[in-house]
Scaffold this motif. Sequence first.
Motif, PDB file in Angstrom:
ATOM      1  N   THR A   7       0.947  -1.350   0.004  1.00  0.00           N
ATOM      2  CA  THR A   7       0.366   0.389   0.214  1.00  0.00           C
ATOM      3  C   THR A   7       0.842   1.173  -0.127  1.00  0.00           C
ATOM      4  O   THR A   7       2.412   1.183   0.399  1.00  0.00           O
ATOM      5  CB  THR A   7      -0.789  -0.095   1.233  1.00  0.00           C
ATOM      6  OG1 THR A   7      -0.095   0.775   2.652  1.00  0.00           O
ATOM      7  CG2 THR A   7      -1.686  -1.097   1.544  1.00  0.00           C
ATOM      8  N   HIS A  35      -4.083   5.202  -4.447  1.00  0.00           N
ATOM      9  CA  HIS A  35      -5.476   5.342  -4.260  1.00  0.00           C
ATOM     10  C   HIS A  35      -5.245   6.755  -5.654  1.00  0.00           C
ATOM     11  O   HIS A  35      -6.857   6.734  -5.987  1.00  0.00           O
ATOM     12  CB  HIS A  35      -4.536   7.030  -3.647  1.00  0.00           C
ATOM     13  CG  HIS A  35      -4.121   5.699  -2.073  1.00  0.00           C
ATOM     14  ND1 HIS A  35      -5.473   6.192  -1.394  1.00  0.00           N
ATOM     15  CD2 HIS A  35      -3.308   6.161  -0.863  1.00  0.00           C
ATOM     16  CE1 HIS A  35      -4.934   5.396   0.390  1.00  0.00           C
ATOM     17  NE2 HIS A  35      -3.634   5.159  -0.100  1.00  0.00           N
ATOM     18  N   THR A  36      -4.956   6.570  -6.778  1.00  0.00           N
ATOM     19  CA  THR A  36      -5.469   6.724  -7.770  1.00  0.00           C
ATOM     20  C   THR A  36      -4.932   6.880  -8.840  1.00  0.00           C
ATOM     21  O   THR A  36      -3.742   6.574  -9.143  1.00  0.00           O
ATOM     22  CB  THR A  36      -4.720   8.670  -7.398  1.00  0.00           C
ATOM     23  OG1 THR A  36      -5.647   8.945  -6.195  1.00  0.00           O
ATOM     24  CG2 THR A  36      -5.185   9.512  -8.991  1.00  0.00           C
ATOM     25  N   ASP A  54      -8.445   2.412  -1.104  1.00  0.00           N
ATOM     26  CA  ASP A  54      -9.168   3.659   0.049  1.00  0.00           C
ATOM     27  C   ASP A  54      -9.519   3.278   1.238  1.00  0.00           C
ATOM     28  O   ASP A  54     -10.339   2.915   1.644  1.00  0.00           O
ATOM     29  CB  ASP A  54     -10.335   4.484  -0.810  1.00  0.00           C
ATOM     30  CG  ASP A  54     -10.771   5.280   0.068  1.00  0.00           C
ATOM     31  OD1 ASP A  54     -10.842   5.405   0.942  1.00  0.00           O
ATOM     32  OD2 ASP A  54     -11.585   6.272  -0.611  1.00  0.00           O
ATOM     33  N   TYR A  55      -8.389   4.109   1.766  1.00  0.00           N
ATOM     34  CA  TYR A  55      -8.531   3.550   3.052  1.00  0.00           C
ATOM     35  C   TYR A  55      -9.320   3.545   3.668  1.00  0.00           C
ATOM     36  O   TYR A  55     -10.278   2.730   5.123  1.00  0.00           O
ATOM     37  CB  TYR A  55      -7.665   4.194   4.396  1.00  0.00           C
ATOM     38  CG  TYR A  55      -5.800   3.509   3.641  1.00  0.00           C
ATOM     39  CD1 TYR A  55      -5.638   2.151   3.446  1.00  0.00           C
ATOM     40  CD2 TYR A  55      -5.332   4.597   3.699  1.00  0.00           C
ATOM     41  CE1 TYR A  55      -4.216   1.971   3.687  1.00  0.00           C
ATOM     42  CE2 TYR A  55      -3.539   4.429   3.097  1.00  0.00           C
ATOM     43  CZ  TYR A  55      -3.498   2.863   2.952  1.00  0.00           C
ATOM     44  OH  TYR A  55      -2.478   2.409   3.111  1.00  0.00           O
ATOM     45  N   ARG A  56     -10.470   4.518   3.973  1.00  0.00           N
ATOM     46  CA  ARG A  56     -11.955   4.621   4.393  1.00  0.00           C
ATOM     47  C   ARG A  56     -12.399   4.081   3.788  1.00  0.00           C
ATOM     48  O   ARG A  56     -14.208   3.933   3.978  1.00  0.00           O
ATOM     49  CB  ARG A  56     -12.475   5.863   4.109  1.00  0.00           C
ATOM     50  CG  ARG A  56     -11.428   7.478   3.969  1.00  0.00           C
ATOM     51  CD  ARG A  56     -11.689   8.211   4.036  1.00  0.00           C
ATOM     52  NE  ARG A  56     -11.404   8.180   1.977  1.00  0.00           N
ATOM     53  CZ  ARG A  56     -11.803   9.527   1.132  1.00  0.00           C
ATOM     54  NH1 ARG A  56     -12.691  10.512   1.497  1.00  0.00           N
ATOM     55  NH2 ARG A  56     -11.239   9.196   0.201  1.00  0.00           N
ATOM     56  N   GLN A  57     -12.830   3.133   2.124  1.00  0.00           N
ATOM     57  CA  GLN A  57     -13.420   2.144   2.143  1.00  0.00           C
ATOM     58  C   GLN A  57     -13.685   0.403   2.049  1.00  0.00           C
ATOM     59  O   GLN A  57     -12.012   0.382   1.339  1.00  0.00           O
ATOM     60  CB  GLN A  57     -14.001   2.353   0.531  1.00  0.00           C
ATOM     61  CG  GLN A  57     -14.646   3.591   0.833  1.00  0.00           C
ATOM     62  CD  GLN A  57     -14.988   4.122  -1.246  1.00  0.00           C
ATOM     63  OE1 GLN A  57     -14.548   3.278  -1.459  1.00  0.00           O
ATOM     64  NE2 GLN A  57     -15.157   5.171  -1.841  1.00  0.00           N
ATOM     65  N   THR A  60     -13.820  -1.725  -0.997  1.00  0.00           N
ATOM     66  CA  THR A  60     -12.898  -1.024  -2.154  1.00  0.00           C
ATOM     67  C   THR A  60     -11.825  -1.914  -1.718  1.00  0.00           C
ATOM     68  O   THR A  60     -10.864  -2.496  -2.724  1.00  0.00           O
ATOM     69  CB  THR A  60     -12.474  -0.257  -1.878  1.00  0.00           C
ATOM     70  OG1 THR A  60     -13.962   1.328  -2.786  1.00  0.00           O
ATOM     71  CG2 THR A  60     -11.174   0.465  -3.063  1.00  0.00           C
ATOM     72  N   SER A  76      -1.206   5.600   4.960  1.00  0.00           N
ATOM     73  CA  SER A  76      -0.890   7.544   4.494  1.00  0.00           C
ATOM     74  C   SER A  76      -0.901   8.776   5.569  1.00  0.00           C
ATOM     75  O   SER A  76      -0.240   8.532   6.677  1.00  0.00           O
ATOM     76  CB  SER A  76      -2.414   8.252   4.652  1.00  0.00           C
ATOM     77  OG  SER A  76      -3.577   7.816   5.979  1.00  0.00           O
ATOM     78  N   GLU A  87      -8.478   3.951   9.323  1.00  0.00           N
ATOM     79  CA  GLU A  87      -7.587   3.766   8.278  1.00  0.00           C
ATOM     80  C   GLU A  87      -7.029   1.927   8.192  1.00  0.00           C
ATOM     81  O   GLU A  87      -7.437   1.656   7.154  1.00  0.00           O
ATOM     82  CB  GLU A  87      -6.692   4.686   7.959  1.00  0.00           C
ATOM     83  CG  GLU A  87      -7.547   5.612   7.757  1.00  0.00           C
ATOM     84  CD  GLU A  87      -6.386   7.111   6.627  1.00  0.00           C
ATOM     85  OE1 GLU A  87      -6.740   8.530   6.141  1.00  0.00           O
ATOM     86  OE2 GLU A  87      -4.876   6.397   6.903  1.00  0.00           O
TER      87      GLU A  87
END
Length: 289
Positions: A7, A35-36, A54-57, A60, A76, A87
């Motif tokens: 990651t 992330h992108t 995405d650490y928030r999802q 995903t 992050s 996260e």
Amino acid sequence: MTKYMVTGATGHLGQKVVTQLRKLTGIKNIRLGVHTPAKAIHLKNAGYELAAIDYRQVATMTKAFQGVDVLIYIPSITYNVQDRINEFENSLTAMKQAGVCNLVDVSFIADQPNNPFQMAGYYAYLPARLASSGFQYAVIKNSLYADPLIPYLPELIERHNVIYPVGDQAMSFISRADSAEAIANVAVKPYLRNHGQNYLLTMEQNYNMVELARLMTAATGKQIGYSPVTLQKFADIYRAEGDGDELASMYRAAAMGLMDKVTNDFRHITGHAPQNMGDFLKQNYQRTK
């Protein structure tokens, strides 16, 4: 075939970990968490497998972690402890849902319960949290990165002094390149990562600011001394850059003698010594000229 996932693979440390991991296991065994993805098309063109994270999802990340055997978790960049914990918890949940069993977690030296660094609460939480997680894991703590000292040198030359507010205390350092080598080696060697090990990567000695200033003088040919400012002054100077208060809290920890530990963990992991500060400064300062 063991599948490794990194990651934060496009970050300063992540890129170097990927390079080292490729030397040890080959590109086909590596998946990069980004992330992108659109900004990492060059990595896809180079043959790497990319996965959007995405650490928030959790959903995903669960998708991204499918088929992974060993996750190298580089967090992050945030100075919010709760966000960082959230996260990480999301990542652990995604690991369980995806069936990932092995974790190499990248942490930091500032994990003591009395450490005033703003992010110390997160680093202190990690080992206890992982001990009850059910995963096979190792925690790799970095000491201070030596790398930011290189772009900082022109300012120090202009100031004629190192200004870190740490008094007579020493600090421990490691280069990102050495950190990445150790991380990759731990990831590919089960005996180094599957027993809850807690490593701290440092050079073979720490450096007080007088010693550091002398090495900077030798590397640049410009006289650099040591004249510490107060913690408040340091925070005020760098607040405009967005991290003045956070950095000041870290140097407060250093002034308490909490950032100076030295270990032989790097040599234990890699079989050789890390680069020392004098050689690091000379080598990298010359590259910038």
